[in-house]
Scaffold this active site. Sequence first.
Site, short mmCIF file in Angstrom:
data_model
loop_
_atom_site.label_atom_id
_atom_site.label_comp_id
_atom_site.label_asym_id
_atom_site.label_seq_id
_atom_site.Cartn_x
_atom_site.Cartn_y
_atom_site.Cartn_z
N ASP A 285 -12.08 0.15 5.18
CA ASP A 285 -12.84 1.39 5.34
C ASP A 285 -14.35 1.17 5.29
O ASP A 285 -15.12 2.10 5.50
CB ASP A 285 -12.51 2.38 4.21
CG ASP A 285 -11.09 2.92 4.28
OD1 ASP A 285 -10.51 2.93 5.37
OD2 ASP A 285 -10.58 3.33 3.22
N ASP B 15 0.86 -1.19 0.00
CA ASP B 15 0.00 0.00 0.00
C ASP B 15 0.89 1.23 0.00
O ASP B 15 1.74 1.39 0.88
CB ASP B 15 -0.86 -0.02 1.27
CG ASP B 15 -2.17 0.71 1.10
OD1 ASP B 15 -2.20 1.74 0.43
OD2 ASP B 15 -3.19 0.23 1.67
N GLU C 44 -6.57 4.00 -5.71
CA GLU C 44 -7.78 4.27 -4.93
C GLU C 44 -8.27 5.66 -5.31
O GLU C 44 -7.55 6.65 -5.16
CB GLU C 44 -7.50 4.19 -3.43
CG GLU C 44 -8.83 4.17 -2.65
CD GLU C 44 -8.76 4.80 -1.27
OE1 GLU C 44 -9.63 4.52 -0.44
OE2 GLU C 44 -7.84 5.61 -1.02
O1 TEU Z 1 -9.24 6.17 2.25
C1 TEU Z 1 -9.68 7.28 1.54
C2 TEU Z 1 -11.11 7.54 1.67
O2 TEU Z 1 -11.71 7.99 0.71
C3 TEU Z 1 -11.75 7.24 2.97
O3 TEU Z 1 -11.57 8.35 3.76
C4 TEU Z 1 -13.18 6.87 2.83
O4 TEU Z 1 -13.88 7.83 2.10
C5 TEU Z 1 -13.84 6.74 4.15
O5 TEU Z 1 -12.98 6.09 5.03
C6 TEU Z 1 -15.13 5.97 4.04
O6 TEU Z 1 -15.71 5.84 5.31
C7 TEU Z 1 -7.87 5.93 2.31
C8 TEU Z 1 -7.59 4.76 3.23
O7 TEU Z 1 -8.16 3.60 2.69
C9 TEU Z 1 -8.07 5.09 4.61
O8 TEU Z 1 -7.96 4.01 5.49
C10 TEU Z 1 -7.27 6.27 5.09
O9 TEU Z 1 -7.79 6.69 6.35
C11 TEU Z 1 -7.32 7.45 4.13
O10 TEU Z 1 -7.13 7.06 2.76
C12 TEU Z 1 -6.22 8.42 4.44
O11 TEU Z 1 -4.97 7.91 4.10
#
Ligand code: TEU
Length: 554
Positions: free
Chosen positions: A326, A98, A252
Site C-alpha cells: 500500500d 493475510d 493492521e
Molecule cells: O489497507 C487498509 C488501509 O488503511 C489502506 O486503505 C491504506 O490507508 C491506503 O491504501 C494507503 O494508501 C488494507 C490493505 O492493505 C489494502 O491493500 C486493502 O485495499 C484494504 O485494506 C482493503 O481491504
Amino acid sequence: MNKKWWKEAVVYQIYPRSFKDSNNDGIGDLRGIIEKIDHLDQLGVDAVWLNPVYKSPNDDNGYDISDYQAIMDEFGTMEDLEELMELLHQRNIKLIMDLVLNHSSDEHQWFKESRQSKDNPYRDYYIWRDGKNGGPPNNWKAFFGGSAWKYDQKTDQYYLHLFSPKQPDLNWENSKVRQEIYAMINWWLEKGVDGFRLDVINLISKDQRFPDGEKEGLAGHEYFANGPRVHEFIKEMAANTFNKYEAMTVGETPFVDKEEAIKFVKEEREEFSMVIPFEHLEFDRKEGWDKITDWDLTELKDLMSEWQYKLQENNGWTSLYFCNHDQPRIVSRYGDDGKYRKESAKMLGTMLHTLRGTPFIYQGEEIGMTNISFDSLTDFDDIETRGYIKELQEKNQLSQKEILEIANYRTRDNARTPMHWDDSKYAGFSESEPWLKMNSNYPEINVEKDLSSDDSVFKYYQKMISLRKKYPVFAYGKYEILLEADQNIYAYLRQGEQNNLLVLLNFSENEAAYDLNDQLEIKQAELILNNYQQEADFELDGSLRPYEARVYLY
Ligand code: TEU
Ligand code: CA
C-alpha cells in the site's frame, strides 16, 4: 520480558501477483514463489507473509474474498499452497497468511444470499440500513472515495462498504458471523499456518447508532475505527483461534496512535502479537493525498521514540516497516532514489532492523527498488489511485500533468510493479507482458546484479539479518534516544543483558557532525555494521557521511 520466536524474527512480505510468474501468463503465482524460495533462504528471513491468495474477483487484488477456503485461480491450487508451506517449513521459514475479516467480496455466497431478501437467513451477515432523506443512512465516506453506503434496489436498502462497493462490510454484531469466521481460521491453523496478518481489523466494530461523522479526515472514522466492541470481538476471536495454537498475529490498524496501540498489543491482554502502525508514514501526506507536504526529521524521531517508549513500558510489541503493497517505495520518500540510492536504502533498512520490534521487509526493498514513473493516467491499476484521479479530474483544479505527477508519487502501484530478478526482458519476472507495467530501471536494479556485487543493498540486508540473529540485544534491548534535537541524525541506544548497541543514522544528503560526549561514556566499541565501504573508527564525536548508518556494539 517474555521471549517469543516472532520477536526475534524478520518477516518478508510477498505480493504474489508481482513476485514471480511460473506459467508465463503475466501474473505471479504460488509456483513462482516456490521457484524463488532460495532467495528467501539466502536473505535469511524467518517468516513469509503472503498477501491474500484466496478466491477473489480481484476488485482490490485479493482483498475482496469470495471464498476463504479456496485459492485464486490465477495463483494456483490448494495443493500448491500446501507444497509451498511444506517447503518453507523445511527451511525453518514460517508462513503468515493475510486474513480479511472486515469485509468480503460481494461475490461471496453469504452476500449473494444476503441481498436476496430482508428475511434471508444471511441478511444479517452484512450491514443493511434504510436510507435517509432520499440519500444514504449517514455521511460516512469510503476509503476508496464516495459514500460508504451503496443502494441495492432489490430490497430498497443500503449496505455498508468502507472500501469498494464490491467489498461489503461483514456484520460482527451477529454471533453467527463470528462463529463462521473462527471455524474458518481454525481450519487454516489445522493446516499448519503459523500466523496471520489481519486486514483493517480495528474497523470491525461499528457504532450501532450510525451517527454522522464530524471529525476531520475520512468522515465517520470516529464511529467505525476502534469502535465500541472492538476489543471484545478480538479477545473472543483470539481465545477461540490463534491463542490455542500460539499463532503470531499482526493487526493492521489505521487510525491508531500509541495509546490505542497498547490496547491491542499489551501482552497481558492476549489480543495481538503486534500492530501495523501508520503514523510514521503520514508526514509527507499531512494535507491529504493530493498535496505532498514537507517534513522534518525531528517529527519522525519524536514519533518513533514515543511509540518505542510507550511499548516497552507497557510490555507491548510492534511491527517495524516502511514498505508494503500500500506504500510507495521508502527510498523515494524518506531517502534519495538518485545519487545516494544504495546508501539511503541501507540506512533506512538499518533503522528498521535496530529499533525494538519485528522488522518487515517488502519484496524489492532488499535491493532498493524505487518508485515508478508512469507516463499515462491509464497505466494505473490500483483501485485507490483510480478513485483519486477521478475525484481530481472532477474538481478540475489541476492539469493532467499535475495529476500524473501526484499519482506517480502516491500510487500503491509503486510497490506493486513486478519484482526485478535480472536484466532480461520483463526482468525475469515472466516471459509475457506482466499484468502491470514494469519499473523501467530494472536493468540497473535487480537481484542478479545485487548478488554479484559486494556493496549491494541485498548483501547489506543479509548481514543485518544475520547480526540480529547473533545478538539478542537487537530484539530485546531497551531503547533510548540520543541527540534528540538533531535535525539530521537519528541516534539511539539499545541496552541489552550482554551487550548494547549504539545506532547513528544520517538522514541528510550532507555530512552531519555529532557530539555525544556529554551523553555517553563509552571507551571502546566495535563497528558491526556500516553502509560505507571505508569503515569508520569509534569516536563519541565526529561526523557522518551522506545517509551514513553505523551500528556499534559495546
Ligand atoms: O489497507 C487498509 C488501509 O488503511 C489502506 O486503505 C491504506 O490507508 C491506503 O491504501 C494507503 O494508501 C488494507 C490493505 O492493505 C489494502 O491493500 C486493502 O485495499 C484494504 O485494506 C482493503 O481491504
Ligand atoms: Ca502465472
